[in-house]
Write a protein that holds these residues in place. Structure first.
Motif, PDB file in Angstrom:
ATOM      1  N   PHE A   1       0.837  -1.213   0.000  1.00  0.00           N
ATOM      2  CA  PHE A   1       0.000   0.000   0.000  1.00  0.00           C
ATOM      3  C   PHE A   1       0.867   1.256   0.000  1.00  0.00           C
ATOM      4  CE2 PHE A   1      -2.152   3.360   2.395  1.00  0.00           C
ATOM      5  CZ  PHE A   1      -3.311   3.516   1.645  1.00  0.00           C
ATOM      6  N   GLN A   2       1.908   1.263   0.830  1.00  0.00           N
ATOM      7  CA  GLN A   2       2.765   2.442   0.910  1.00  0.00           C
ATOM      8  C   GLN A   2       3.504   2.679  -0.401  1.00  0.00           C
ATOM      9  OE1 GLN A   2       5.204   3.157   4.493  1.00  0.00           O
ATOM     10  NE2 GLN A   2       6.972   3.353   3.141  1.00  0.00           N
ATOM     11  N   VAL A   3       4.043   1.593  -0.975  1.00  0.00           N
ATOM     12  CA  VAL A   3       4.805   1.730  -2.222  1.00  0.00           C
ATOM     13  C   VAL A   3       3.880   2.009  -3.402  1.00  0.00           C
ATOM     14  CG1 VAL A   3       6.256   0.477  -3.876  1.00  0.00           C
ATOM     15  CG2 VAL A   3       6.709   0.284  -1.424  1.00  0.00           C
ATOM     16  N   GLY A   4       2.767   1.289  -3.485  1.00  0.00           N
ATOM     17  CA  GLY A   4       1.913   1.392  -4.660  1.00  0.00           C
ATOM     18  C   GLY A   4       0.978   2.581  -4.659  1.00  0.00           C
ATOM     19  N   ILE A   5       0.357   2.851  -3.505  1.00  0.00           N
ATOM     20  CA  ILE A   5      -0.657   3.923  -3.455  1.00  0.00           C
ATOM     21  C   ILE A   5      -0.057   5.237  -2.984  1.00  0.00           C
ATOM     22  CG2 ILE A   5      -2.887   4.595  -2.499  1.00  0.00           C
ATOM     23  CD1 ILE A   5      -2.963   2.173  -4.392  1.00  0.00           C
ATOM     24  N   GLN A   6       0.610   5.203  -1.823  1.00  0.00           N
ATOM     25  CA  GLN A   6       1.132   6.460  -1.279  1.00  0.00           C
ATOM     26  C   GLN A   6       2.315   6.993  -2.066  1.00  0.00           C
ATOM     27  OE1 GLN A   6       1.744   5.242   2.886  1.00  0.00           O
ATOM     28  NE2 GLN A   6      -0.078   6.414   3.438  1.00  0.00           N
ATOM     29  N   SER A   7       3.129   6.104  -2.617  1.00  0.00           N
ATOM     30  CA  SER A   7       4.276   6.557  -3.417  1.00  0.00           C
ATOM     31  C   SER A   7       3.975   6.585  -4.913  1.00  0.00           C
ATOM     32  CB  SER A   7       5.485   5.646  -3.167  1.00  0.00           C
ATOM     33  OG  SER A   7       5.842   5.649  -1.798  1.00  0.00           O
ATOM     34  N   SER A   8       2.749   6.259  -5.279  1.00  0.00           N
ATOM     35  CA  SER A   8       2.290   6.330  -6.682  1.00  0.00           C
ATOM     36  C   SER A   8       3.104   5.451  -7.622  1.00  0.00           C
ATOM     37  CB  SER A   8       2.317   7.782  -7.183  1.00  0.00           C
ATOM     38  OG  SER A   8       1.513   8.598  -6.372  1.00  0.00           O
ATOM     39  N   ASP A   9       3.516   4.291  -7.117  1.00  0.00           N
ATOM     40  CA  ASP A   9       4.229   3.324  -7.965  1.00  0.00           C
ATOM     41  C   ASP A   9       3.444   2.014  -7.928  1.00  0.00           C
ATOM     42  OD1 ASP A   9       5.982   1.838  -9.438  1.00  0.00           O
ATOM     43  OD2 ASP A   9       7.788   2.487  -8.361  1.00  0.00           O
ATOM     44  N   ILE A  10       2.331   1.985  -8.647  1.00  0.00           N
ATOM     45  CA  ILE A  10       1.427   0.838  -8.603  1.00  0.00           C
ATOM     46  C   ILE A  10       2.086  -0.449  -9.097  1.00  0.00           C
ATOM     47  CG2 ILE A  10      -0.715  -0.107  -9.567  1.00  0.00           C
ATOM     48  CD1 ILE A  10      -1.913   2.673  -9.341  1.00  0.00           C
ATOM     49  N   PRO A  11       2.883  -0.444 -10.187  1.00  0.00           N
ATOM     50  CA  PRO A  11       3.540  -1.685 -10.609  1.00  0.00           C
ATOM     51  C   PRO A  11       4.461  -2.273  -9.531  1.00  0.00           C
ATOM     52  CG  PRO A  11       3.559  -0.108 -12.402  1.00  0.00           C
ATOM     53  CD  PRO A  11       3.067   0.626 -11.190  1.00  0.00           C
ATOM     54  N   LEU A  12       5.209  -1.418  -8.820  1.00  0.00           N
ATOM     55  CA  LEU A  12       6.087  -1.916  -7.769  1.00  0.00           C
ATOM     56  C   LEU A  12       5.270  -2.443  -6.594  1.00  0.00           C
ATOM     57  CD1 LEU A  12       9.130  -2.182  -7.333  1.00  0.00           C
ATOM     58  CD2 LEU A  12       9.056  -0.057  -6.002  1.00  0.00           C
ATOM     59  N   GLY A  13       4.164  -1.780  -6.286  1.00  0.00           N
ATOM     60  CA  GLY A  13       3.274  -2.282  -5.234  1.00  0.00           C
ATOM     61  C   GLY A  13       2.676  -3.629  -5.594  1.00  0.00           C
TER      62      GLY A  13
END
Length: 312
Positions: free
Chosen positions: A271-283
């Motif tokens: 959630f932190q990587v994909g949503i909050q950091s706006s990197d959905i593929p990495l999330g």
């Protein structure tokens, strides 16, 4: 010519009952009926589980802007990050520790409730199921107030025994302890009710025969109760392991992964990587790493259950 027409009519009439009979035979098979009955559920699972899973695999192969195919670059990038391996370690420790304590507490409480007279069991079952029935987000908020550094009810109680205030959510060790404690409190009633149902299926004659042979309480549990409950224990453990690995709300509400990412699990870090950091593929990559870990656990547990079923 007339004979040919008559013969064709006869064949058509004979084929009609044959088709109806084959259709009736197909519907008469239990497997066919079971398939049609479960078809709506299969379609629902395909729509809500299979499609999102395949879509997440697709997302994991894209770059941050989701416009370019990068293959396994996202996975390679994760392998080089220390935080990722810390999350893997924490998720395994959290899930395994919580499931072990939930299983132990559920087993003990199930035995205590099982020995209560039938009239009082319903009341105790209802009260003990309350933690599992309450929505976890709501109950976790109550725990958050109990762990509050300024108004903690736990610290207030411990102060009477001369124990100083404990930073429940401010220290890495105590933060891990706190999220495991809340998860055990929430999940133990599920184990209790499953084990209680399994205990009721164990014939009393086995215990009576063991008592005549001079078996003590531990021997009755080890040689009678546990073997009779092994399949239920295995399936319950597998289900709880999957749910615990994918836990999000408890960690998100209590610590948000802190302090310094020391309580992050797969779900919260994704959630932190994909949503909050706006990197959905990495999330999506982070969340996909739960699949092989849980697949290995499921294979071993289900293979053991299947093996015991074949032996029986």
């Amino acid at each position: 010519m007339a004979d040919i027409v008559v013969e064709q009519g006869r064949l058509a009439r004979a084929a009609g009952p044959r088709k109806r009979a084959s259709l009736q035979n197909a519907l008469g098979r239990k497997s066919t009926v079971a398939f049609f009955l479960t078809l709506p559920l299969i379609l629902l699972i395909a729509m809500l589980v299979l499609y999102p899973a395949l879509y997440s695999v697709h997302l994991a192969t894209l770059n941050k802007s989701m416009q370019k195919f990068v293959g396994f670059d996202n996975f390679t990038f994760l392998f080089k990050r220390e935080t990722f391996w810390m999350v893997v370690k924490q998720s395994c420790i959290f899930a395994i520790t919580a499931v072990i304590f939930k299983a132990m507490i559920g087993f003990i409480v199930a035995h205590l409730v099982h020995n209560i007279p039938a009239k009082g069991q319903r009341k105790w079952r209802g009260m003990l199921l309350v933690p599992w029935v309450i929505p976890p987000a709501m109950s976790t908020l109550a725990w958050l107030w109990l762990f509050d550094p300024s108004y903690s009810a736990f610290n207030y109680t411990l102060s009477f025994f001369g124990i100083g205030p404990i930073p429940w959510l401010g220290d890495a060790f105590w933060a891990r302890f706190s999220i495991i404690l809340v998860n055990v409190w929430y999940g133990a009633p599920f184990f209790m009710i499953m084990y209680l149902a399994a205990l009721k299926s164990v014939p009393d004659q086995l215990y009576e025969a063991a008592a005549i042979d001079g078996a003590n309480w531990w021997q009755r549990i080890w040689f009678i109760t546990l073997p009779m409950m092994r399949n239920i224990i295995a399936i319950t453990t597998l289900f709880s392991l999957i749910v615990t690995f994918a836990n999000f709300d408890i960690v998100r509400i209590l610590t948000s992964g802190g302090p310094l990412d020391t309580t992050h699990l797969f779900a919260t870090w994704a959630f932190q990587v994909g949503i909050q950091s706006s990197d959905i593929p990495l999330g999506a990559c982070v969340s996909l790493f739960m699949v092989p870990i849980l697949a290995v656990a499921a294979i071993f547990i289900l293979r053991d259950v299947s093996k015991r079923g074949n032996e029986a």
